[in-house]
Design a protein around this motif. Structure first.
Motif, PDB file in Angstrom:
ATOM      1  N   TRP A 226      -9.552  14.658 -34.251  1.00  0.00           N
ATOM      2  CA  TRP A 226     -10.172  13.547 -35.038  1.00  0.00           C
ATOM      3  C   TRP A 226      -9.637  12.196 -34.380  1.00  0.00           C
ATOM      4  N   LEU A 246      -6.871  14.560 -42.247  1.00  0.00           N
ATOM      5  CA  LEU A 246      -7.097  13.573 -41.989  1.00  0.00           C
ATOM      6  C   LEU A 246      -6.144  12.354 -41.727  1.00  0.00           C
ATOM      7  N   ARG A 247      -5.137  12.317 -42.787  1.00  0.00           N
ATOM      8  CA  ARG A 247      -4.192  11.518 -42.711  1.00  0.00           C
ATOM      9  C   ARG A 247      -2.724  12.066 -42.885  1.00  0.00           C
ATOM     10  N   HIS A 286      -5.723   5.784 -39.079  1.00  0.00           N
ATOM     11  CA  HIS A 286      -6.491   6.031 -40.393  1.00  0.00           C
ATOM     12  C   HIS A 286      -8.038   6.872 -39.642  1.00  0.00           C
ATOM     13  N   GLU A 288     -10.423   8.180 -41.195  1.00  0.00           N
ATOM     14  CA  GLU A 288     -11.548   7.767 -42.009  1.00  0.00           C
ATOM     15  C   GLU A 288     -12.085   6.464 -41.899  1.00  0.00           C
ATOM     16  N   ALA A 291     -14.497   6.465 -38.877  1.00  0.00           N
ATOM     17  CA  ALA A 291     -15.463   7.669 -38.656  1.00  0.00           C
ATOM     18  C   ALA A 291     -17.092   7.072 -37.989  1.00  0.00           C
ATOM     19  N   ARG A 317     -14.009  16.837 -46.763  1.00  0.00           N
ATOM     20  CA  ARG A 317     -14.016  15.236 -46.909  1.00  0.00           C
ATOM     21  C   ARG A 317     -14.382  14.712 -45.465  1.00  0.00           C
ATOM     22  N   ALA A 318     -13.889  15.183 -44.449  1.00  0.00           N
ATOM     23  CA  ALA A 318     -14.258  14.710 -43.356  1.00  0.00           C
ATOM     24  C   ALA A 318     -15.696  14.965 -42.884  1.00  0.00           C
ATOM     25  N   LEU A 321     -17.668  12.031 -44.824  1.00  0.00           N
ATOM     26  CA  LEU A 321     -17.512  10.868 -44.381  1.00  0.00           C
ATOM     27  C   LEU A 321     -18.409  10.803 -43.058  1.00  0.00           C
TER      28      LEU A 321
END
Length: 462
Positions: A226, A246-247, A286, A288, A291, A317-318, A321
């Motif tokens: 990502w 993601l984080r 970050h 998100e 994206a 969630r990914a 987004l």
């Protein structure tokens, strides 16, 4: 001869590049290395002899592990597997086009190379070669295992390693980098280093297209996929994140910040302004926020429905987004699969990293070609698109649009591009300087209400 200053009682690591003086054979896997050193003020030199073992012979279809100097001078390793597939190109490829007075190529060739038709990645008519599948491993996975995960049964009791039409490049780096910052630089440096070796005149004419990346990763490597994709989106042709989070700060209990950890008693004494500065130092990680940089890029998200290590929540969630940003993403949750598996539907069918769904996605990405050159095609930027960067140094932009300088460092910057009838309308946020693609010269550009007529050809002042 190497001159190095070392203080008395101190230690210093010296990287040494070794090159065989003669062709090696598979029967000789051990070599002797003699080092002679002389200290200032000492009359007699000190000679050390070391015996190097662990050499290996690998068949062309197997992974090969290289050691190289990383972007920061550290010695790193990368495993590489040659592309699978039938040869597609041959003939004469120009390595150095002839230039005329205005700096343009006139179709002539100063230096070329004749490529036999039996080389798969000898290059398209423009000589670019095969793109790279950059695979990023999870925690504690050895570099060779990372590359060899791309295998499938050959139907005769063995395995077929590699990916159709892609160089498989599997880097590694010591430490808990999570493929962020220095980790991402290592991943890209591995591609650049291997391309420089493979594309050199003394190597095989199977070329490596370092500017076309299909980024794939599992677990920690899924996070790295990502992150690398949103930051190096200028050269990304596809993304696969398998069981990726993601984080880092919100995954697991070892990376918590401030009040996320009830055991961190000092968090209650950190004032909000300082906390913002500290969190801003890792803002480029970050995913998100960035994206929109992947809108239009083919994305496959996979996770085991029974994964308790990286729960499916992260993949969902990914996916949400990316869809919200207007992206093209597919989410697959595999029933009864946990964090890792070797057999998806049948025995030795490729498993997590190389089963039928993965191979079909790789083939779909590889099928997108530039019409004239047959080079792997970059996903086109939509007529209405956004490009974001928290740090211009870390983000490469997309489609030729790049944020070069911020008005306020350490804050999110954004370019919104809108195609109108006879012009391109650009709105910026926290941008002091930006870079536009050459194709933008076809129409006038309006940037924050100011019309700019881009010259058809670059102008240079003496």
């Amino acid at each position: 001869h190497l001159q190095v200053e070392i203080a008395p009682g101190a230690l210093r690591l010296l990287p040494v590049r070794l090159r065989l003086a003669a062709k090696a054979s598979c029967t000789s896997s051990a070599y002797s290395l003699r080092v002679t050193a002389r200290a200032d003020g000492e009359a007699e030199p000190i000679t050390l002899t070391a015996r190097l073992t662990g050499g290996e012979c690998r068949a062309p279809h197997q992974s090969v592990v290289y050691s190289y100097l990383d972007h920061d001078g550290a010695v790193s390793q990368v495993a590489v597997v040659r592309p699978l597939g039938e040869p597609k190109y041959g003939g004469h490829i120009c390595r150095t086009p002839r230039q005329v007075d205005d700096g343009q190529a006139d179709g002539g060739c100063v230096h070329g190379i004749t490529i036999p038709a039996n080389f798969l990645c000898a290059g398209s008519p423009s000589g670019h070669g095969c793109p790279v599948l950059l695979t990023l491993h999870g925690t504690s996975i050895p570099v060779r295992d990372s590359a060899d995960a791309y295998k499938v049964s050959d139907g005769a009791g063995g395995f077929r390693f590699g990916v159709e039409g892609f160089w498989l490049v599997a880097p590694t780096r010591h430490g808990a980098h999570n493929w962020e910052q220095q980790g991402k630089l290592t991943a890209l440096a591995a591609v650049d280093w291997f391309a420089s070796i493979a594309n050199s005149e003394r190597a095989s004419p199977d070329f490596v297209d370092r500017d076309r990346l299909l980024v794939v990763g599992h677990s920690m490597g899924g996070h790295g996929a990502w992150l690398t994709a949103v930051q190096a989106s200028a050269r990304v042709i596809g993304v696969v994140a398998v069981a990726g989070w993601l984080r880092k700060e919100t995954y697991g209990d070892s990376n918590f910040l401030f009040e996320q950890s009830t055991a961190d008693l000092s968090a209650g004494y950190v004032e909000p302004a300082l906390r913002a500065a500290l969190e801003g130092a890792i803002g480029e990680d970050h995913v998100e926020l960035h994206a929109p940089n992947l809108v239009g890029v083919p994305v496959l998200i996979r996770v085991g429905a029974a994964d308790n290590t990286v729960p499916p929540w992260w993949s969902r969630r990914a996916w949400r987004l990316l869809l919200a940003a207007g992206g093209n993403a597919t989410l697959t949750e595999l029933d009864r699969k946990e964090h890792w598996w070797w057999d998806t539907h049948t025995e030795n069918d490729g498993g997590v990293m190389n089963d039928g769904e993965m191979r079909a996605f790789f083939a779909r990405v590889a099928s997108h070609r530039e019409p004239e050159t047959r080079r792997a095609a970059l996903p086109p930027l939509a007529a209405n698109a956004s490009v974001r960067a928290f740090s211009p140094a870390a983000f490469e932009g997309r489609g030729g649009w790049r944020i070069v300088q911020q008005a306020v460092p350490g804050r999110l910057s954004q370019i919104d591009i809108r195609q109108r009838k006879n012009l391109k309308e650009v709105t910026t946020r926290n941008v002091r300087r930006l870079e536009v693609p050459a194709s933008a010269a076809r129409l006038p550009i309006v940037v924050d209400g100011v019309r700019i007529d881009v010259p058809k050809r670059p102008c240079f002042s003496s």
